[in-house]
Write an enzyme that holds these catalytic residues in place. Structure first.
Site: not given
Ligand code: THU
Length: 142
Positions: A50, A52, A61, A63, A95, A98
């Site tokens: 991920n 941000e 994310c 994925e 999520c 994704c």
């Molecule tokens: N996140 C992912 O990378 N994948 C997931 O399946 C769930 C959420 C990340 C997004 C964000 O940077 C952090 O987790 C919190 O939501």
């Protein structure tokens, strides 16, 4: 839950790659580092984490980051993904956004969830996203 030792070697590798790539996550806002490892039908493995952003909605994310990386390497058909996330309870599921992006390239992908301590659960994308939207007439929808 799946006993990690019962996984075949290529699935075990996928799980390990997802755990390894978590360390590359850029998650200063949530402090929730996620790693993903995607296996294409040609056997190649593509990782993502991920990423941000100060403008929170722009966060990518793990994925989707793995999908983008794989497509840039010329792979568009996937058979399995491992997703490694913090904590052991509850499982961290991909999520909705994704799930839809994964469906484009692997409608019935095997999905491994990997907890922080290395516990593994297995599902499929069809289970996580039934009645998927595919563009009418597209290859992915057949
Ligand atoms: N996140 C992912 O990378 N994948 C997931 O399946 C769930 C959420 C990340 C997004 C964000 O940077 C952090 O987790 C919190 O939501």
């Amino acid at each position: 839950m799946v006993e990690p030792n019962s996984l075949d070697p290529q699935d075990r590798l996928l799980v390990e790659e997802a755990r390894r790539i978590r360390e590359r996550a850029y998650s200063p806002y949530s402090n929730f580092a996620v790693g993903a490892a995607l296996r294409a039908t040609d056997g190649s493995v593509h990782v993502g984490c991920n990423v941000e952003n100060a403008s929170f909605g722009l966060t990518l994310c793990a994925e989707r980051s793995a999908v983008v990386s794989a497509v840039a390497q010329g792979c568009q058909q996937f058979e399995a993904i491992a997703i490694a996330a913090p904590g052991d309870d509850p499982w961290v599921w991909p999520c909705g956004a994704c799930r839809q992006v994964l469906a484009e390239f692997g409608p019935n992908l095997t999905v491994f969830l990997v907890s922080e301590s290395g516990k593994v659960a297995r599902s499929t994308l069809l289970e996580l996203l039934p009645h998927q939207f595919h563009f009418p007439g597209s290859e992915a929808g057949k």
